[in-house]
Design a protein around this motif. Structure first.
Motif, PDB file in Angstrom:
ATOM      1  N   UNK A 128      20.477  -7.063  20.551  1.00 54.62           N
ATOM      2  CA  UNK A 128      19.187  -6.381  20.319  1.00 54.62           C
ATOM      3  C   UNK A 128      19.260  -5.267  19.282  1.00 54.62           C
ATOM      4  N   UNK A 129      20.433  -4.720  19.049  1.00 52.42           N
ATOM      5  CA  UNK A 129      20.568  -3.663  18.046  1.00 52.42           C
ATOM      6  C   UNK A 129      20.191  -4.167  16.657  1.00 52.42           C
ATOM      7  N   UNK A 130      20.421  -5.463  16.410  1.00 53.59           N
ATOM      8  CA  UNK A 130      20.200  -6.020  15.079  1.00 53.59           C
ATOM      9  C   UNK A 130      19.042  -7.003  15.030  1.00 53.59           C
ATOM     10  N   UNK A 131      18.158  -6.925  16.001  1.00 52.66           N
ATOM     11  CA  UNK A 131      16.997  -7.815  16.025  1.00 52.66           C
ATOM     12  C   UNK A 131      16.176  -7.642  14.742  1.00 52.66           C
ATOM     13  N   UNK A 132      15.925  -8.744  14.045  1.00 51.35           N
ATOM     14  CA  UNK A 132      15.141  -8.699  12.816  1.00 51.35           C
ATOM     15  C   UNK A 132      15.944  -8.377  11.570  1.00 51.35           C
ATOM     16  N   UNK A 133      17.245  -8.095  11.695  1.00 54.33           N
ATOM     17  CA  UNK A 133      18.085  -7.793  10.534  1.00 54.33           C
ATOM     18  C   UNK A 133      18.459  -9.079   9.800  1.00 54.33           C
ATOM     19  N   UNK A 134      18.695  -8.947   8.494  1.00 52.83           N
ATOM     20  CA  UNK A 134      19.270 -10.049   7.746  1.00 52.83           C
ATOM     21  C   UNK A 134      20.681 -10.317   8.272  1.00 52.83           C
ATOM     22  N   UNK A 135      21.145 -11.533   8.076  1.00 55.09           N
ATOM     23  CA  UNK A 135      22.501 -11.857   8.534  1.00 55.09           C
ATOM     24  C   UNK A 135      23.547 -11.090   7.740  1.00 55.09           C
ATOM     25  N   UNK A 136      23.273 -10.860   6.454  1.00 52.05           N
ATOM     26  CA  UNK A 136      24.198 -10.146   5.572  1.00 52.05           C
ATOM     27  C   UNK A 136      23.452  -9.008   4.887  1.00 52.05           C
ATOM     28  N   UNK A 224      18.151   1.215   7.267  1.00 50.90           N
ATOM     29  CA  UNK A 224      18.685   0.357   8.331  1.00 50.90           C
ATOM     30  C   UNK A 224      19.352   1.207   9.412  1.00 50.90           C
ATOM     31  N   UNK A 225      20.071   2.229   8.975  1.00 45.90           N
ATOM     32  CA  UNK A 225      20.728   3.123   9.925  1.00 45.90           C
ATOM     33  C   UNK A 225      19.718   3.785  10.852  1.00 45.90           C
ATOM     34  N   UNK A 226      18.602   4.235  10.310  1.00 45.27           N
ATOM     35  CA  UNK A 226      17.575   4.884  11.130  1.00 45.27           C
ATOM     36  C   UNK A 226      17.056   3.929  12.203  1.00 45.27           C
ATOM     37  N   UNK A 227      16.891   2.661  11.848  1.00 43.48           N
ATOM     38  CA  UNK A 227      16.457   1.660  12.836  1.00 43.48           C
ATOM     39  C   UNK A 227      17.497   1.520  13.937  1.00 43.48           C
ATOM     40  N   UNK A 228      18.765   1.433  13.561  1.00 42.35           N
ATOM     41  CA  UNK A 228      19.834   1.290  14.542  1.00 42.35           C
ATOM     42  C   UNK A 228      19.899   2.511  15.464  1.00 42.35           C
ATOM     43  N   UNK A 233      19.000   5.271  20.656  1.00 42.44           N
ATOM     44  CA  UNK A 233      18.301   6.315  21.416  1.00 42.44           C
ATOM     45  C   UNK A 233      17.413   5.706  22.495  1.00 42.44           C
ATOM     46  N   UNK A 234      16.720   4.617  22.166  1.00 38.45           N
ATOM     47  CA  UNK A 234      15.858   3.958  23.137  1.00 38.45           C
ATOM     48  C   UNK A 234      16.685   3.344  24.258  1.00 38.45           C
ATOM     49  N   UNK A 235      17.839   2.786  23.901  1.00 36.28           N
ATOM     50  CA  UNK A 235      18.739   2.204  24.899  1.00 36.28           C
ATOM     51  C   UNK A 235      19.232   3.285  25.861  1.00 36.28           C
TER      52      UNK A 235
END
Length: 239
Positions: A128-136, A224-228, A233-235
């Motif tokens: 879930x940390x990388x949901x919606x992220x590109x693979x690379x 990207x870092x801000x999203x992570x 924080x939500x977790x």
């Protein structure tokens, strides 16, 4: 959220991680070890512990670096993890997190200095940390070591030069060997601090020249870092 930074060197500052914390109006405290500041006695008053990078290794002794007490940092990380706090280790911090949980750091197959892509593993793509992220996606690197793996660790991202770029050690415990927090000012500081050591690495395939390092646009990786960080924080809040 109460965010505490352990900063080993001025040129390995929290950068975009601290900016995220300020933007989100979290409470920010820090221990600047290079300035002689003392580590917190324990996890009280900390929700997210962020352990930054540095030229040291977990094996560096106080005789070699008087302000770096690896045993004290490991004890703080262990106490935060045991108390259910979130811990994010960056570069050296990732190696210390692994060590604290029982996995000694190792040499990376290749040193990496510069902007190179990381690729999410199958576990990373479903995390879930990388949901919606590109693979690379592109990140910064500045390391020769990599974190060890515990029996419960899950590698979430790799690179061509290093098989352990982002590691989940458990819920709320993340090691980032790579850097998403850097900006031009920190790159300049790192180049200045490295001196001839950087020139000596130039024959390696994943080491860029200073001119290339300075041309990198860090905005996308900072975003990207801000999203992570929002997701960590939500977790934590959900836990």
């Amino acid at each position: 959220m109460r965010v505490h930074f352990i900063v080993h060197e001025s040129f390995e500052a929290p950068g975009a991680i601290e900016q995220w914390a300020v933007d989100r109006r979290h409470t920010v405290t820090s221990t600047r070890l290079y300035a002689g500041e003392r580590l917190p006695a324990g996890p009280d008053g900390i929700d997210l512990l962020v352990v930054m990078g540095g030229p040291q290794s977990p094996a560096t002794t106080t005789a070699e670096c008087p302000y770096f007490d690896a045993a004290a940092e490991l004890a703080l990380i262990v106490s935060c993890a045991a108390a259910g706090k979130a811990v994010l280790g960056v570069c050296l911090g990732a190696q210390l997190l692994g060590e604290a949980l029982g996995a000694p750091c190792e040499r990376s197959p290749e040193p990496e200095v510069g902007a190179f892509p990381v690729t999410l593993t199958e576990a990373g793509r479903s995390h879930p940390l990388f949901d919606g992220f590109e693979e690379t996606f592109e990140v910064e690197h500045w390391h020769g070591d990599m974190p060890g793996l515990t029996a419960d660790a899950t590698v979430l991202a790799t690179s061509e030069g290093c098989p352990r770029q982002i590691v989940a050690y458990g819920r709320l415990l993340y090691g980032f060997q790579c850097h998403l927090e850097l900006d031009r000012g920190l790159i300049d500081a790192l180049i200045e601090s490295a001196g001839p050591e950087l020139a000596a690495l130039r024959h390696h395939p994943f080491v860029q020249e200073p001119e290339s390092l300075r041309r990198t646009d860090h905005r996308a990786m900072n975003q990207r870092l801000a999203v992570l960080l929002d997701r960590i924080a939500a977790e934590y809040t959900a836990a």
